[in-house]
Design an enzyme around this catalytic site. Structure first.
Site, PDB file in Angstrom:
ATOM      1  N   ASP A 211      10.717 -37.770  28.882  1.00  0.00           N
ATOM      2  CA  ASP A 211      10.249 -38.870  28.035  1.00  0.00           C
ATOM      3  C   ASP A 211       8.881 -39.324  28.543  1.00  0.00           C
ATOM      4  O   ASP A 211       8.333 -38.748  29.481  1.00  0.00           O
ATOM      5  CB  ASP A 211      11.256 -40.035  28.044  1.00  0.00           C
ATOM      6  CG  ASP A 211      11.321 -40.760  26.700  1.00  0.00           C
ATOM      7  OD1 ASP A 211      10.237 -41.043  26.127  1.00  0.00           O
ATOM      8  OD2 ASP A 211      12.425 -41.066  26.227  1.00  0.00           O
ATOM      9  N   GLY A 235       6.213 -36.155  29.408  1.00  0.00           N
ATOM     10  CA  GLY A 235       5.540 -35.312  28.431  1.00  0.00           C
ATOM     11  C   GLY A 235       5.727 -35.787  27.011  1.00  0.00           C
ATOM     12  O   GLY A 235       6.283 -36.862  26.759  1.00  0.00           O
ATOM     13  N   ASP A 236       5.271 -34.946  26.077  1.00  0.00           N
ATOM     14  CA  ASP A 236       5.279 -35.248  24.650  1.00  0.00           C
ATOM     15  C   ASP A 236       5.999 -34.111  23.942  1.00  0.00           C
ATOM     16  O   ASP A 236       5.547 -32.960  23.979  1.00  0.00           O
ATOM     17  CB  ASP A 236       3.834 -35.360  24.153  1.00  0.00           C
ATOM     18  CG  ASP A 236       3.717 -35.596  22.660  1.00  0.00           C
ATOM     19  OD1 ASP A 236       4.753 -35.644  21.976  1.00  0.00           O
ATOM     20  OD2 ASP A 236       2.573 -35.717  22.175  1.00  0.00           O
ATOM     21  N   PHE A 237       7.126 -34.422  23.299  1.00  0.00           N
ATOM     22  CA  PHE A 237       7.912 -33.339  22.692  1.00  0.00           C
ATOM     23  C   PHE A 237       7.232 -32.683  21.493  1.00  0.00           C
ATOM     24  O   PHE A 237       7.692 -31.658  20.995  1.00  0.00           O
ATOM     25  CB  PHE A 237       9.331 -33.783  22.340  1.00  0.00           C
ATOM     26  CG  PHE A 237       9.465 -35.083  21.580  1.00  0.00           C
ATOM     27  CD1 PHE A 237       8.785 -35.331  20.402  1.00  0.00           C
ATOM     28  CD2 PHE A 237      10.335 -36.064  22.057  1.00  0.00           C
ATOM     29  CE1 PHE A 237       8.945 -36.513  19.704  1.00  0.00           C
ATOM     30  CE2 PHE A 237      10.497 -37.261  21.366  1.00  0.00           C
ATOM     31  CZ  PHE A 237       9.802 -37.485  20.182  1.00  0.00           C
ATOM     32  N   HIS A 254      15.843 -38.181  13.554  1.00  0.00           N
ATOM     33  CA  HIS A 254      15.868 -39.112  12.419  1.00  0.00           C
ATOM     34  C   HIS A 254      14.649 -40.036  12.372  1.00  0.00           C
ATOM     35  O   HIS A 254      14.405 -40.685  11.356  1.00  0.00           O
ATOM     36  CB  HIS A 254      17.185 -39.895  12.377  1.00  0.00           C
ATOM     37  CG  HIS A 254      17.292 -41.033  13.347  1.00  0.00           C
ATOM     38  ND1 HIS A 254      18.329 -41.939  13.290  1.00  0.00           N
ATOM     39  CD2 HIS A 254      16.527 -41.428  14.408  1.00  0.00           C
ATOM     40  CE1 HIS A 254      18.194 -42.839  14.239  1.00  0.00           C
ATOM     41  NE2 HIS A 254      17.104 -42.547  14.930  1.00  0.00           N
TER      42      HIS A 254
END
Length: 348
Positions: A211, A235-237, A254
């Protein structure tokens, strides 16, 4: 006189319909009262038994008559009960409103009724007229950009999500046959409540909590049962995710539109080790007219974000676009299901 005659001669079912719709339009005052109870901490002062309204007003620093009126409405929902002597008690239904309840919902209530949710809901007509969330117009930027620059609102959101998840994590972890070894990556896992529940059930598993840095600071994983078996990853997904065997995506997809979801899924697919799988843990919207929490949350998403709740068929289409296939949908005993995705069968 003519108007009165027309009303008097209206069919009974017409009057019943009008009465029902008026009552429905007033329903938003119930969560308004619930928020006021959560914000003032009334339930905390009823943990040891009933109290008078005067006592509660003094302890919470609010107006006595106004508190009584809000308590009276909350009592009609079974959260409190007004006793014959005028005192109020906290009911078993309302017990989770206490800050120190074993599975407190107070932070979740404050999040769901925060202005970041409440104000866009009141502007839903904009969403219907043009598509897209009302949030950006009201706050001047998208949902997560607003949180990135407003630490107070971000804290409400992250603590609220943790509280909302707390009562779901154990049954979700128990519903799925996780492997005895390997690496579980909790993508956008917040404070790590689900990863904690999963690792607690499988002593041979290792975990990665993935996260943003400011979210990971509040993790829950420094406990004996997970000692030496997990690591944080910042990090950045939308860019990449850590390597692993099982990917958890709980209440992540969602939040995002289809193209963004496919990007997240592809990144997981790319990083996944052979034999791996992705577990999308979201509500699966059921068919038909029966009430379901997913149908309400879907409106929250429509008003404030760009995402949506999805049916099993819609999940299947997302997986297909990410070179995955839907293997099964596992019920968990909560409003969420585990939607399992595996790499496409090359011979399929």
């Amino acid at each position: 006189m003519e108007g009165r005659h027309e009303q008097d001669s209206a069919p009974a079912d017409g009057r019943a319909s009008a009465s029902f719709l008026i009552d429905e339009a007033l329903m938003f005052y119930y969560p308004a009262a619930l928020r006021a109870m959560a914000a003032t901490g009334v339930a905390d002062h009823l943990a040891d038994g009933p109290r008078t309204v005067e006592d509660l007003a003094r302890l919470t620093g609010v107006d006595t008559q106004s508190l009584y009126r809000a308590l009276r409405v909350s009592a009609t929902r079974g959260i409190f009960e007004e006793l014959d002597d005028g005192r109020f008690r906290l009911t078993p239904t309302g017990d989770a409103l206490r800050t120190d309840a074993p599975l407190s919902a107070r932070s979740a209530v404050l999040m769901l009724t925060d202005q970041s949710m409440w104000r866009p809901a009141g502007e839903m007509e904009r969403c219907l007229q043009r598509g897209g969330p009302a949030f950006d117009d009201i706050f001047g930027m998208p949902f997560f950009d607003h949180f990135a620059q407003d630490q107070a609102t971000a804290a409400i959101f992250h603590h609220g999500m943790a509280a909302m998840s707390a009562q779901e994590n154990a049954p979700i972890a128990a519903a799925y046959e996780f492997p005895d070894s390997g690496v579980v990556v909790d993508v956008g896992g917040g404070q790590g409540g689900l990863l904690l529940a999963v690792l607690g059930r499988r002593g041979g598993l290792r975990g990665v909590l993935f996260d943003a840095e400011h979210v990971l600071r509040h993790h829950l994983l420094d406990v004996t049962e997970t000692g030496g078996r997990w690591e944080p990853a910042v990090g950045d997904f939308f860019t990449e995710v850590p390597k692993g065997d099982v990917y958890l995506l709980k209440r992540i997809l969602h939040d995002w539109d289809d193209d963004q979801c496919v990007t997240i899924l592809r990144n997981c697919r790319t990083a996944m080790r052979p034999g791996g799988r992705i577990l999308v843990i979201d509500a699966v919207v059921p068919p038909g007219n029966a009430p379901h929490q997913a149908k309400l949350v879907d409106l929250l998403l429509m008003a404030s974000l760009v995402g949506r709740e999805r049916t099993a068929q819609e999940f299947s289409r997302l997986f297909e676009a990410a070179d995955l296939q839907l293997s099964r949908v596992v019920p968990t005993g909560t409003v969420l299901s585990i939607v399992e995705a595996t790499p496409k069968d090359p011979d399929g």
